[in-house]
Design an enzyme around this catalytic site. Structure first.
Site, mmCIF file in Angstrom:
data_model
loop_
_atom_site.group_PDB
_atom_site.id
_atom_site.type_symbol
_atom_site.label_atom_id
_atom_site.label_comp_id
_atom_site.label_asym_id
_atom_site.label_seq_id
_atom_site.Cartn_x
_atom_site.Cartn_y
_atom_site.Cartn_z
ATOM 1 N N GLY A 1 0.800 -1.060 0.000
ATOM 2 C CA GLY A 1 -0.061 -0.117 0.113
ATOM 3 C C GLY A 1 0.773 1.405 0.113
ATOM 4 O O GLY A 1 2.101 1.044 0.036
ATOM 5 N N SER B 1 -4.616 6.246 13.654
ATOM 6 C CA SER B 1 -4.951 7.481 12.843
ATOM 7 C C SER B 1 -5.626 8.786 13.922
ATOM 8 O O SER B 1 -5.775 8.514 15.133
ATOM 9 C CB SER B 1 -6.489 7.227 11.954
ATOM 10 O OG SER B 1 -6.916 8.346 11.529
ATOM 11 N N ALA B 2 -5.282 9.923 13.468
ATOM 12 C CA ALA B 2 -5.810 11.111 14.319
ATOM 13 C C ALA B 2 -7.186 11.022 14.428
ATOM 14 O O ALA B 2 -7.781 11.660 15.390
ATOM 15 C CB ALA B 2 -5.476 12.397 13.423
ATOM 16 N N TYR C 1 -14.829 3.377 10.139
ATOM 17 C CA TYR C 1 -13.450 3.270 10.036
ATOM 18 C C TYR C 1 -12.715 3.559 11.084
ATOM 19 O O TYR C 1 -11.654 3.276 11.576
ATOM 20 C CB TYR C 1 -12.973 3.974 8.775
ATOM 21 C CG TYR C 1 -11.537 4.443 8.546
ATOM 22 C CD1 TYR C 1 -10.680 3.618 8.632
ATOM 23 C CD2 TYR C 1 -11.306 5.733 8.936
ATOM 24 C CE1 TYR C 1 -9.248 3.919 8.457
ATOM 25 C CE2 TYR C 1 -10.018 6.270 9.192
ATOM 26 C CZ TYR C 1 -9.009 5.309 8.755
ATOM 27 O OH TYR C 1 -7.556 5.545 8.818
ATOM 28 N N LYS D 1 -10.183 2.016 14.273
ATOM 29 C CA LYS D 1 -8.950 2.412 14.799
ATOM 30 C C LYS D 1 -9.072 2.430 16.366
ATOM 31 O O LYS D 1 -8.059 1.877 17.226
ATOM 32 C CB LYS D 1 -8.522 3.567 14.189
ATOM 33 C CG LYS D 1 -8.219 3.786 12.762
ATOM 34 C CD LYS D 1 -7.140 2.820 12.426
ATOM 35 C CE LYS D 1 -6.781 2.567 11.009
ATOM 36 N NZ LYS D 1 -5.829 1.457 10.425
ATOM 37 N N PHE E 1 -1.463 11.825 10.839
ATOM 38 C CA PHE E 1 -2.345 13.046 10.676
ATOM 39 C C PHE E 1 -2.549 12.853 8.810
ATOM 40 O O PHE E 1 -3.374 11.618 8.708
ATOM 41 C CB PHE E 1 -1.902 14.193 10.772
ATOM 42 C CG PHE E 1 -2.297 14.374 12.458
ATOM 43 C CD1 PHE E 1 -1.445 13.444 13.316
ATOM 44 C CD2 PHE E 1 -3.143 15.250 12.948
ATOM 45 C CE1 PHE E 1 -1.942 13.738 14.805
ATOM 46 C CE2 PHE E 1 -3.476 15.404 14.380
ATOM 47 C CZ PHE E 1 -3.012 14.389 15.142
ATOM 48 N N ASN E 2 -2.296 13.715 8.082
ATOM 49 C CA ASN E 2 -2.701 13.452 6.749
ATOM 50 C C ASN E 2 -1.663 13.255 5.727
ATOM 51 O O ASN E 2 -0.883 14.094 5.326
ATOM 52 C CB ASN E 2 -3.517 14.766 6.141
ATOM 53 C CG ASN E 2 -4.936 14.970 6.881
ATOM 54 O OD1 ASN E 2 -4.865 15.161 8.155
ATOM 55 N ND2 ASN E 2 -5.781 15.030 6.039
ATOM 56 N N ARG F 1 -5.756 21.038 8.010
ATOM 57 C CA ARG F 1 -5.354 19.772 7.927
ATOM 58 C C ARG F 1 -3.528 19.924 8.319
ATOM 59 O O ARG F 1 -2.900 20.743 7.736
ATOM 60 C CB ARG F 1 -5.473 18.654 7.135
ATOM 61 C CG ARG F 1 -7.043 18.517 6.975
ATOM 62 C CD ARG F 1 -7.587 17.706 8.078
ATOM 63 N NE ARG F 1 -9.100 17.610 8.179
ATOM 64 C CZ ARG F 1 -10.012 18.250 8.518
ATOM 65 N NH1 ARG F 1 -9.714 19.602 9.085
ATOM 66 N NH2 ARG F 1 -11.214 18.166 8.284
ATOM 67 N N ARG G 1 -18.546 19.097 3.613
ATOM 68 C CA ARG G 1 -18.749 17.696 3.751
ATOM 69 C C ARG G 1 -19.195 17.340 5.111
ATOM 70 O O ARG G 1 -18.411 17.762 6.162
ATOM 71 C CB ARG G 1 -17.139 16.965 3.237
ATOM 72 C CG ARG G 1 -17.411 15.323 3.349
ATOM 73 C CD ARG G 1 -16.006 14.969 2.707
ATOM 74 N NE ARG G 1 -14.937 14.918 3.395
ATOM 75 C CZ ARG G 1 -13.802 14.711 3.093
ATOM 76 N NH1 ARG G 1 -13.350 14.124 1.842
ATOM 77 N NH2 ARG G 1 -12.545 14.809 3.765
HETATM 78 N N1 UFG Z 1 -11.474 18.427 0.625
HETATM 79 C C1 UFG Z 1 -11.960 19.092 -0.321
HETATM 80 N N2 UFG Z 1 -12.320 18.517 -1.543
HETATM 81 C C2 UFG Z 1 -11.959 17.126 -1.729
HETATM 82 C C3 UFG Z 1 -11.411 16.460 -0.770
HETATM 83 C C4 UFG Z 1 -11.080 17.016 0.380
HETATM 84 O O1 UFG Z 1 -12.207 20.264 -0.086
HETATM 85 O O2 UFG Z 1 -12.247 16.681 -2.977
HETATM 86 C C5 UFG Z 1 -11.107 18.935 1.740
HETATM 87 C C6 UFG Z 1 -11.892 18.387 3.027
HETATM 88 O O3 UFG Z 1 -13.097 18.627 3.186
HETATM 89 C C7 UFG Z 1 -10.871 18.532 4.302
HETATM 90 C C8 UFG Z 1 -9.383 18.765 3.642
HETATM 91 O O4 UFG Z 1 -9.623 18.737 2.380
HETATM 92 O O5 UFG Z 1 -11.064 19.952 4.721
HETATM 93 C C9 UFG Z 1 -8.846 17.302 3.776
HETATM 94 O O6 UFG Z 1 -9.833 16.279 3.494
HETATM 95 P P1 UFG Z 1 -9.055 14.877 3.280
HETATM 96 O O7 UFG Z 1 -10.075 13.668 2.972
HETATM 97 O O8 UFG Z 1 -7.943 14.840 2.410
HETATM 98 O O9 UFG Z 1 -8.571 14.435 4.803
HETATM 99 P P2 UFG Z 1 -9.233 14.298 6.226
HETATM 100 O O10 UFG Z 1 -8.728 15.242 7.074
HETATM 101 O O11 UFG Z 1 -10.847 14.519 5.980
HETATM 102 O O12 UFG Z 1 -9.269 12.545 6.299
HETATM 103 C C10 UFG Z 1 -7.971 12.085 7.085
HETATM 104 C C11 UFG Z 1 -7.811 10.683 6.818
HETATM 105 C C12 UFG Z 1 -8.841 9.816 7.231
HETATM 106 C C13 UFG Z 1 -8.961 9.965 8.643
HETATM 107 C C14 UFG Z 1 -9.401 11.503 8.844
HETATM 108 C C15 UFG Z 1 -10.011 11.982 10.276
HETATM 109 O O13 UFG Z 1 -7.724 10.528 5.240
HETATM 110 O O14 UFG Z 1 -8.377 8.488 7.033
HETATM 111 O O15 UFG Z 1 -8.543 12.249 8.299
HETATM 112 O O16 UFG Z 1 -8.706 11.922 10.847
HETATM 113 F F1 UFG Z 1 -9.998 9.512 9.189
#
Ligand code: UFG
Length: 338
Positions: free
Chosen positions: A10, A124-125, A149, A153, A177-178, A230, A292
């Site tokens: 992965g 995960s965070a 999900y 964790k 984190f991300n 993030r 979202r």
């Molecule tokens: N975003 C957009 N457009 C997109 C995709 C994301 O605006 O098409 C924004 C989201 O709204 C968010 C930011 O970009 O504000 C980051 O989004 P991600 O989906 O990349 O990341 P997240 O922080 O939502 O998710 C991450 C991990 C998950 C975990 C989550 C909570 O990917 O595995 O953090 O810790 F569960």
């Protein structure tokens, strides 16, 4: 050490295998290619100029897992294997609970049977839930999540911790984190199937022409530019965090210890778009859409425990994350072949 890397084909697993090999460890990969490709392993072998033993099966099968441990002598396990799409986990919770817990049960049983007592686990965070003050600290309680999900964790942390305390294991729970970015060679990187859920792969697929434009999920948050912030971390820094955890695991006083892996610095969605455009020279068309469901305005790490106890800190900038993502995506517009 001889390290069994579960989910080693992965995104994060493959980058970690490269660093383990470069640090002189022996690696065996187990992966069922549910969300990864054999090409990733071949490219890791090319990068490290080595042959990496690969076992293709589902870790939820306890007999196959037991047979692998009976045949090989491992010093440690790094457990990356698991489903990780937040939205899908809401639609198909049983798929997530079954897969993400059964694989851990198989691994823990085989480890206990064969006296393998070092484990590094991909957490995960998300375990900080919706209420944690920012930056998130490992001491925060209660751990919780807003989706199945994330609950897998939380549950994995609980189960692994109980087993560690009972069975003389040493466990590092790494709360990511991300993760973004790619290996500097551009030959391995993130290859999501279908429409990307996450920001960085979506941006890079827009850049390479696979998608028309990005939708920014909300610009009316209480943040500097109105978009969510993030803590993006380069996958190479993240991989280095696994090595640091492995190398310090025997010194841990507690049987189980959680570590945040983040930079400690948040970046907004608009900030990331701008950084990507600056680093690559490629414009990213976007429109602002509704929020979202489930997104928090700001999340970022307090990474001081990992710094103080593992001697680890991030080295890569947002510009590195963007440039390296683009090198991978532009050289592999459709991701891995095959
Ligand atoms: N975003 C957009 N457009 C997109 C995709 C994301 O605006 O098409 C924004 C989201 O709204 C968010 C930011 O970009 O504000 C980051 O989004 P991600 O989906 O990349 O990341 P997240 O922080 O939502 O998710 C991450 C991990 C998950 C975990 C989550 C909570 O990917 O595995 O953090 O810790 F569960």
């Amino acid at each position: 050490m001889h390290v069994l890397v579960a989910g080693g084909a992965g995104f994060i697993g493959s980058h970690t295998v490269v660093q383990l090999k470069n640090a002189g460890h022996d690696v065996t990969i187990v992966d069922d290619f549910d969300n990864s490709k054999a090409t990733a392993v071949a490219r890791v072998e090319a990068l490290t100029d080595s042959h990496i033993p690969l076992h293709v099966f589902d870790l939820c099968d306890p007999d196959k897992t037991e047979a692998l441990f009976a045949a090989e002598r491992f010093d440690a396990v790094i457990h990356f294997a698991g489903h990780k799409a937040v939205g899908e986990s809401v639609q198909e919770p049983l798929k997530y609970y079954k897969n993400n817990l059964d694989s851990t049960f198989s691994l823990l049983r085989a480890m206990a049977t064969h006296g393998v007592r070092r484990l590094v686990f991909s957490s995960s965070a998300t375990v900080y839930g919706d209420e944690s003050p920012q930056p998130s600290q490992e001491t925060y309680r209660p751990l919780q999540s807003s989706n199945p999900y994330g609950w897998t964790k939380v549950m994995n942390e609980q189960i692994i911790g109980d087993v560690a305390r009972a069975g003389g294991f040493k466990v590092a729970l790494l709360r990511y984190f991300n993760p973004v970015g790619a290996h500097a060679s551009g030959t391995i990187g993130e290859d999501p199937q279908g429409i990307p859920n996450n920001l960085m792969p979506f941006i890079s697929q827009v850049a390479v022409g696979r998608r028309d434009k990005l939708t920014v999920f909300g610009d009316d948050y209480d943040t500097a530019d109105g978009t969510c912030e993030r803590d993006y971390i380069h996958v190479e820094d993240l991989a280095a965090g696994h090595l640091a955890a492995l190398e310090h695991i025997d010194e841990m006083v507690e049987p189980v210890r959680a570590f945040n892996l983040g930079t400690g610095v948040p970046t907004s969605v608009l900030g990331m778009i701008k950084a990507f455009e600056t680093a690559t020279g490629v414009p990213i068309p976007y429109e602002v859409g509704p929020r979202r469901a489930g997104d928090l305005p700001v999340t970022f790490a307090d990474p001081s425990r990992a710094r103080d106890e593992l001697g680890w800190q991030t080295a890569k900038s947002i510009e590195d994350m963007c440039a390296d993502t683009w090198r991978w995506q532009s050289a592999n517009p459709q991701g891995y072949p095959g």
